[in-house]
Scaffold this active site. Structure first.
Site, mmCIF file in Angstrom:
data_model
loop_
_atom_site.group_PDB
_atom_site.id
_atom_site.type_symbol
_atom_site.label_atom_id
_atom_site.label_comp_id
_atom_site.label_asym_id
_atom_site.label_seq_id
_atom_site.Cartn_x
_atom_site.Cartn_y
_atom_site.Cartn_z
ATOM 1 N N LYS A 193 0.898 -1.301 0.065
ATOM 2 C CA LYS A 193 -0.146 -0.075 0.024
ATOM 3 C C LYS A 193 0.905 1.129 0.010
ATOM 4 C CE LYS A 193 -1.944 2.614 3.155
ATOM 5 N NZ LYS A 193 -1.798 4.129 2.395
ATOM 6 N N GLY A 246 6.923 4.699 8.711
ATOM 7 C CA GLY A 246 5.952 5.802 8.599
ATOM 8 C C GLY A 246 6.091 6.424 10.001
ATOM 9 N N SER A 247 5.268 6.931 10.712
ATOM 10 C CA SER A 247 5.075 7.600 11.775
ATOM 11 C C SER A 247 5.272 6.475 13.021
ATOM 12 C CB SER A 247 4.409 8.552 12.128
ATOM 13 O OG SER A 247 3.113 7.991 12.182
ATOM 14 N N THR A 248 5.885 6.864 14.149
ATOM 15 C CA THR A 248 5.798 6.131 15.465
ATOM 16 C C THR A 248 4.382 5.470 15.887
ATOM 17 O OG1 THR A 248 8.259 6.698 16.001
ATOM 18 C CG2 THR A 248 6.740 5.764 17.923
ATOM 19 N N ASP A 249 3.639 6.813 15.975
ATOM 20 C CA ASP A 249 2.266 6.696 16.345
ATOM 21 C C ASP A 249 1.413 5.407 15.212
ATOM 22 O OD1 ASP A 249 2.616 8.481 18.339
ATOM 23 O OD2 ASP A 249 1.353 9.908 17.407
ATOM 24 N N GLY A 251 2.989 3.248 13.567
ATOM 25 C CA GLY A 251 3.641 1.999 13.691
ATOM 26 C C GLY A 251 3.039 1.273 14.994
ATOM 27 N N GLU A 269 9.835 0.901 10.383
ATOM 28 C CA GLU A 269 10.829 1.935 10.516
ATOM 29 C C GLU A 269 10.098 3.055 10.680
ATOM 30 O OE1 GLU A 269 12.920 4.738 9.674
ATOM 31 O OE2 GLU A 269 13.007 4.161 7.425
ATOM 32 N N CYS A 303 13.171 10.639 7.886
ATOM 33 C CA CYS A 303 12.908 10.106 9.273
ATOM 34 C C CYS A 303 14.300 10.292 10.083
ATOM 35 C CB CYS A 303 12.347 8.650 9.168
ATOM 36 S SG CYS A 303 13.403 7.682 8.295
ATOM 37 N N GLU A 400 9.280 15.160 16.051
ATOM 38 C CA GLU A 400 9.794 15.180 14.725
ATOM 39 C C GLU A 400 9.055 16.451 14.127
ATOM 40 O OE1 GLU A 400 8.613 11.357 12.857
ATOM 41 O OE2 GLU A 400 10.676 11.294 11.941
#
Ligand code: ADP
Length: 499
Positions: A193, A246-249, A251, A269, A303, A400
């Site tokens: 995706k 993508g973002s930690t949230d 993830g 990642e 990132c 970030e």
């Protein structure tokens, strides 16, 4: 202050490419989404429409997973030899090279990154990555291990199955390559995706993959949004592995969806707040240039961006002055224009978020050295911005920003800077700038991050593993380590009986 606003104000240059592929790619065919819905992908230079793209959701993910499952279980993919898989990846690399400029133009149009960067660095890197993984395909083998009993023990390394892959918008085509390369080399099938901001280049590349001889259903590409298509992929019961960038949230959401559904294996990642540490023995001009590159590259949308510039107090004032001069010289403008170093940010959401962070910086008492506002009145251009006197507890030093905003922090002692650099929820990367070998060795060992660049930054190579400590992720991409993500381990035990 003078920024090159002229280039931003001009009419956008007409991209030297057409958009030919906007549908979903399922089972080797371009198809509309089941719902018939589309979504617009926009030009970050203007906010205007590039094309309407088929919008996949849960039902399309289901179709794509079904195709990938069938291709994995029934073939011809699992029956092909590793050498044949390798040949397809090599052929794909050749086709990427042949279409280099077209793909680069598509990438620049959809993402806003400088065309020269896409055409000279990123697209060639995709071909390089594919050749690297083609090289691995026929070198993946197991072990025969000694056991205590009279047993013949083989350890087989098998493909894991159907890999779900979710990628971001900052390096659309490179992220496609980081994901698809190892998955195919190891013999898996894929449902990928793309990010909703940048669906175009992966569709083009996947078309080339099929031209290179990839059987139908092995790679399926679904454009669409995270909470619908992305979440459906992460929670699908017939997906064996999910890889996410993508973002930690997000993830964390993906990890949870994977756990709640079928406990598929997960690699992540995620975000970063990478320190770039400049010692007092450094050549200041060189350090300024490298720290500038470390933060501003790709509009600051990396990132691993060196987003906390730690400068030793003995060279601090000189550094800040020179960093300001360098930022003022940065050429911002239409990314299709020769010589432009910085294009627009990806979309209005990121654009507004960055401006919000700039405001946080000002409100929290950091010193705005240069920039601080949008550039021009159209599209998502932002002035190269620098804050000095940034303190560790400020939001701009902890979160970030993902934009062209450099935060400069002062330090005076090695142990102090190690502690402060490590005091982050993230641990993706770090830069170290010094001529002293002992200082470099001390820092590289003490920093809790997945990559340390010493006297360089953002050096990427197909063979160098990349990934994060702490909340920057799980697992590594590229290099040998990336293969582990796409392999199952099977032990086969057979008694040895004397005849
Ligand atoms: P950003 O905030 O920079 O867009 P995200 O982490 O949200 O970063 O996006 C990275 C990728 O994750 C995109 O392809 C996006 O569509 C996808 N995504 C977003 N939300 C979800 C979700 N809930 N489940 C799965 N994928 C998601």
């Amino acid at each position: 202050q003078r920024f090159s606003t002229a280039a931003v104000a001009e009419e956008p240059i007409s991209p030297p490419v057409q958009v030919n592929y906007t549908q979903l790619l399922i089972d080797g065919k371009f198809v509309d989404s089941a719902s018939g819905k589309t979504f617009p992908t926009l030009d970050p230079r203007t906010g205007e429409l590039i094309a309407h793209v088929a919008e996949g959701d849960a039902e399309d993910i289901n179709r794509a997973v079904h195709a990938a499952r069938k291709a994995f279980d029934e073939g011809p993919w699992p029956k092909m030899t590793a050498y044949e898989r390798s040949r397809i990846l090599l052929q794909f690399a050749d086709l990427i090279e042949k279409h280099n400029d077209e793909i680069a133009a598509l990438e620049t149009w959809d993402n806003g990154k400088p065309y020269a960067q896409a055409a000279n660095i990123e697209v060639p890197m995709v071909a390089r990555l594919m050749r690297y993984y083609a090289g691995w395909a026929d070198k993946i083998h197991g072990l025969v291990v000694p056991a205590d009993g009279p047993h013949h023990v083989q350890v087989l390394h098998e493909p894991i199955g159907v890999a779900g892959q979710i990628i971001p918008w900052n390096f659309p085509l490179l992220m496609f390559a980081w994901k698809v390369g190892p998955a195919l080399a190891c013999g898996n099938t894929v449902v990928l995706k793309t990010a909703e901001q940048t669906p175009l280049s992966a569709l083009f590349a996947s078309k080339l993959l099929h031209e290179a001889g990839l059987p139908d259903g092995v790679v399926n590409v679904v454009s669409g949004f995270g909470p619908t298509a992305g979440a459906a992929l992460a929670s699908h019961m017939d997906v064996d592995k999910i890889a996410f960038t993508g973002s930690t949230d997000t993830g964390k959401v993906v990890l949870e969806l994977a756990a709640r559904s079928n406990l598929k294996s997960v690699t992540l990642e995620l975000g970063g707040k990478s320190p770039f540490i400049i010692m007092d023995d450094a050549d200041v001009d060189h350090a300024v240039e490298l720290a500038h590159f470390a933060l501003f590259f790709n509009q600051g949308q990396c990132c691993c961006a060196g987003s906390r510039t730690f400068v030793h107090e003995r060279i601090y004032d000189e550094f800040v002055e020179k960093a300001k001069a360098r930022a003022l010289k940065r050429v911002v403008g239409d990314p299709f224009k020769n010589g432009v170093e910085q294009g627009p940010q990806i979309d209005d959401e990121q654009f507004n978020k960055i401006l919000r962070y700039i405001k946080y910086g000002v409100d929290s008492g950091a010193n705005l050295v240069t920039g601080g506002d949008r550039l021009g009145d159209k599209g998502y251009y932002i002035q190269p911005t620098i804050f000095s006197d940034v303190q560790d507890n400020m939001r701009i030093a902890q979160e970030e920003i993902f934009g062209p905003v450099q935060s400069i922090l002062k330090f005076n002692d090695l142990n102090e800077v190690i502690k402060r650099a490590n005091a982050s929820q993230y641990g993706l990367a770090a830069g170290v700038f010094t001529n002293n070998l002992n200082t470099a060795n001390t820092l590289t060992r003490a920093l809790r991050v997945g990559t340390v660049w010493v006297n360089c930054f953002d050096v990427f190579d197909a063979a160098i593993p990349f990934g994060g400590y702490k909340q920057s992720g799980i697992g590594r991409e590229k290099g040998i380590d990336s293969l582990k993500n796409y392999l199952q381990v099977k032990a086969v035990v057979t008694p040895i009986k004397n005849a």
